[in-house]
Design a protein around this motif. Structure first.
Motif, PDB file in Angstrom:
ATOM      1  N   PHE A   1       0.816  -1.215   0.000  1.00  0.00           N
ATOM      2  CA  PHE A   1       0.000   0.000   0.000  1.00  0.00           C
ATOM      3  C   PHE A   1       0.858   1.278   0.000  1.00  0.00           C
ATOM      4  O   PHE A   1       0.696   2.118  -0.893  1.00  0.00           O
ATOM      5  CB  PHE A   1      -1.023   0.014   1.147  1.00  0.00           C
ATOM      6  N   PRO A   2       1.753   1.456   0.966  1.00  0.00           N
ATOM      7  CA  PRO A   2       2.566   2.691   0.919  1.00  0.00           C
ATOM      8  C   PRO A   2       3.355   2.821  -0.383  1.00  0.00           C
ATOM      9  O   PRO A   2       3.500   3.927  -0.922  1.00  0.00           O
ATOM     10  CB  PRO A   2       3.522   2.538   2.117  1.00  0.00           C
ATOM     11  N   ILE A   3       3.844   1.686  -0.893  1.00  0.00           N
ATOM     12  CA  ILE A   3       4.612   1.753  -2.141  1.00  0.00           C
ATOM     13  C   ILE A   3       3.707   2.164  -3.310  1.00  0.00           C
ATOM     14  O   ILE A   3       4.150   2.763  -4.282  1.00  0.00           O
ATOM     15  CB  ILE A   3       5.290   0.382  -2.421  1.00  0.00           C
ATOM     16  N   SER A   4       2.410   1.867  -3.194  1.00  0.00           N
ATOM     17  CA  SER A   4       1.482   2.264  -4.265  1.00  0.00           C
ATOM     18  C   SER A   4       1.088   3.733  -4.176  1.00  0.00           C
ATOM     19  O   SER A   4       0.691   4.319  -5.181  1.00  0.00           O
ATOM     20  CB  SER A   4       0.191   1.434  -4.196  1.00  0.00           C
ATOM     21  N   VAL A   5       1.138   4.322  -2.982  1.00  0.00           N
ATOM     22  CA  VAL A   5       0.651   5.708  -2.862  1.00  0.00           C
ATOM     23  C   VAL A   5       1.730   6.738  -2.548  1.00  0.00           C
ATOM     24  O   VAL A   5       1.634   7.892  -2.985  1.00  0.00           O
ATOM     25  CB  VAL A   5      -0.480   5.848  -1.807  1.00  0.00           C
TER      26      VAL A   5
END
Lengths: 107, 411
Positions: B156-160
Motif C-alpha cells: 500500500f505505501p509503495i502504491s501511494v
C-alpha cells in the motif's frame, strides 16, 4: 496557578486551573474540552488546536511564529489576526485570567 | 590530558553516583523481537539507567523520556540520533539536514518540510489513498489468504507514497529496505547494523538518483521542496537531501504502522468488531496502534552540554537512549491497562511520533495512509485471523513484523 477561560463556539464558558509552563492546548486536553483536538500532541504539525485569543489578551500572549502561520493555513475554520495554535501559547503567571475562544470545528 | 575513551564512536562515561546500572544489551535480537519485558524492567529500574554495555544512559518512564526527547537545548540531535557522536567521527552517511540538526538550521529545513507535508497537502491525497486502498483490499479479500507484510503493509505505501512524492522510479524492495537500513544504522556495531551498511552501499546510489529533480514529477511533494530551492529558502543540494529524508523516514515507518495495526486487530478480534460497528473510531484506533506497538522503538540524543536528567548529573557528550516503546506502555502514564490494546483509549501525547521540534513531520500523511487501509478493510473484512506464525523482525530502531500470514474473512 494561572486560570484560563475557554469560550466554545456555542458560547459555553469553561474555566480551568492551569500549571505554569503548560500550554493552553495541554490545559484544554487535560480538562477534557472537546473543542481542542490536538491530534499531533503539540509538535505544531496538525492545526487541530486552533484558538482565537481574546482581544483583551492579544498583547500579552505574543504573536505567532512563521511556522505557526504556515500551519494555520491548514486550519479548517477562518484564520483571524488573533488566531493561534494553542499548543504554542505557554502559560506564565502573567497570563492568569487568559480568555481564548474556540472555533466551530478543528477537523 | 588523557585521550577521551570512545565506545561506539561516542564518549564513554562514568555513571553518576547512585544511578541504577543495568547490564543489558538493548539491541540484543531477542529483546528487539519481543521487547515488552525489557521495557518493563527499564521503567522499573528508574527514570534513567546507566547501561555499561554501550556506555549510554537510557530512559523508559514516560515523563523522563518525554522531557529528554523534547529538550532540544540540552539534548541535541546534531551529534546523531544513533550511538555515533558526529562531533567525534565521520558519520556513516551525509547527515540528514532535518533529523540530525539543531536550531537554527533545523528551523529552516523543518519549515520547508512541514509545509510540503501539511494537513492541507495531505487532504489533496486522501481520495487517491482511499481508491488505492479499496482496490487493493478487494483484490486481497478475493485472495483470502495473504502474507500481509509484503502483500498489504508494504504494497500500500509503495502504491501511494512514491506517486505522492512524484517519483518516477519505484522499487518496492529498495524503498522498504532503505528505511530499514537507516534505522538499523542508529544502533551499535552489531550484525544488524553491519548488514544494513552493506545493503545501504548497494542501494544508496539508486536512492540518491531517484531524489534528483529531473526524476520527479512537477506536481508532487518533491517538487514543492525543490520549489523552495528556487526561492532560495534552501539550496538545491539541500532539496535533494530533504527528498531523501522523505524516502528514509516515510516508507518503512508506514509499512510498519500498517503491519502492526493488522497484527493488533488479528490478536484482538473484539476491537476489530468495535471498529466495524463504529468506523468513526478509526482515528483513535490508529493512535492506539501507534502507542501500543511503537513502530519506532528507540531514538538517541546527545547531551550538548553538562545538564541533568531526573536529578542526576549528565556530562556533555553523553548518549541517551530514549526508549519510546517503554514510555508508550508506562502504566504511570496510561493506567494499569497500559498493556491492553483498546481503540477508544485516545492516547494523547504518545511518543510514537516523537515530541517537540523533531516530532515526526510526516505524521499527517502516515495517519492518512493508515486510515485509508483500515477504513477499506473495516468495510470489506469481517474478521482478520492469523494463518501461521507472525515473527517480528529485529531492527535497532524499528519494531516491525517480518511475516504476517493472515486469513481475511469477507464481510
Amino acid at each position: 496557578m494561572p486560570r484560563l477561560t475557554f469560550v466554545e463556539h456555542d458560547g459555553t464558558e469553561t474555566t480551568l486551573e492551569a500549571a505554569t509552563g503548560d500550554s493552553v492546548m495541554e490545559t484544554a486536553v487535560a480538562g477534557g474540552l472537546d473543542g481542542i483536538v490536538a491530534e499531533c500532541g503539540g509538535s505544531m504539525m496538525c492545526a487541530t488546536c486552533h484558538c482565537y485569543v481574546d482581544d483583551a489578551w492579544i498583547e500579552r500572549t505574543g504573536t505567532r511564529s512563521e511556522s505557526e502561520d504556515d500551519m494555520l493555513e491548514s486550519a479548517v475554520c477562518e484564520v483571524r489576526p488573533t488566531s493561534r495554535l494553542s499548543c504554542q501559547i505557554v502559560l506564565t503567571p502573567e497570563l492568569d485570567g487568559l480568555v481564548v475562544h474556540l472555533p466551530e470545528a478543528q477537523v | 590530558m588523557r585521550d577521551m575513551e570512545l565506545i561506539e564512536g561516542h564518549r564513554a562515561i562514568t555513571p553518576p553516583e547512585g544511578m541504577p546500572v543495568w547490564d543489558v544489551d538493548p539491541f540484543d535480537t531477542d529483546i528487539l523481537r519481543d521487547p515488552e519485558a525489557y521495557y518493563g524492567e527499564l521503567r522499573a529500574r528508574g527514570p534513567v539507567v546507566y547501561i555499561p554495555r554501550w556506555s549510554v544512559l537510557a530512559c523508559g518512564q514516560y515523563e523522563t523520556t518525554r522531557t529528554v526527547f523534547s529538550d532540544h537545548e540540552n539534548f541535541v540531535s546534531s551529534r546523531g540520533v544513533g550511538l555515533n557522536d558526529f562531533h567525534l567521527g565521520e558519520p556513516w552517511r551525509p547527515p540528514s539536514i532535518i533529523l540530525e540538526v539543531d536550531p537554527p538550521e533545523h528551523t529552516r529545513t523543518r519549515r520547508v518540510m512541514s509545509r510540503a507535508l501539511s494537513p492541507k497537502v495531505v487532504k489533496t491525497l486522501v481520495a487517491m489513498f482511499a481508491e488505492t486502498a479499496e482496490r487493493l483490499v478487494e483484490e486481497l479479500v478475493a485472495q483470502h489468504r495473504i502474507e500481509a507484510v509484503e502483500d498489504l503493509a508494504e504494497r500500500f505505501p509503495i502504491s501511494v507514497f512514491p506517486p505522492a512524492v512524484g517519483m518516477r522510479d519505484v522499487d518496492q524492495r529498495i524503498l522498504v529496505d532503505y528505511g530499514a537500513c537507516v534505522f538499523n544504522a542508529m544502533g551499535p556495531d552489531n550484525a544488524l547494523r553491519r548488514a544494513a551498511l552493506a545493503r545501504n552501499a548497494q542501494i544508496a546510489p539508486w536512492i540518491m538518483a531517484a531524489c534528483a529533480r529531473e526524476r520527479l514529477t512537477e506536481d508532487g511533494i518533491g517538487a514543492m521542496i525543490y520549489a523552495d530551492a528556487d526561492t532560495g529558502e534552501i539550496a538545491a543540494d539541500e532539496a535533494s537531501l530533504l527528498v531523501r529524508s522523505l524516502l528514509s523516514a516515510g516508507v518503512d515507518t508506514t509499512v510498519t504502522g500498517i503491519g502492526n495495526a493488522l497484527h493488533c486487530f488479528a490478536a484482538n478480534p473484539g476491537e476489530w468488531d468495535r471498529l466495524r460497528a463504529d468506523p468513526s473510531l478509526v482515528r483513535p484506533a490508529i493512535e492506539e496502534v501507534l502507542r501500543y506497538t511503537s513502530p519506532v522503538h528507540t531514538f538517541g540524543r546527545t547531551a550538548g552540554r553538562d545538564s541533568q536528567i531526573a536529578g542526576f548529573p549528565v556530562v556533555e557528550g553523553t548518549k541517551i537512549l530514549c526508549v519510546l516503546g517503554a514510555a508508550n506502555l508506562d502504566p504511570g502514564k496510561w493506567g494499569e491497562d497500559a498493556g491492553c490494546f483498546r481503540i477508544d483509549r485516545r492516547p494523547m501525547g504518545h511518543m510514537a511520533f516523537g515530541a517537540g521540534i523533531h516530532g515526526c513531520v510526516g505524521q499527517n500523511i502516515a495517519r492518512a495512509e493508515m486510515e485509508a487501509v483500515l477504513t477499506a478493510l473495516a468495510r470489506k473484512v469481517a474478521r482478520i485471523e492469523f494463518d501461521g506464525a507472525a515473527p517480528w523482525r529485529p531492527n535497532n530502531a524499528i519494531h516491525a513484523l517480518d511475516k504476517l500470514p493472515l486469513k481475511l474473512i469477507p464481510a
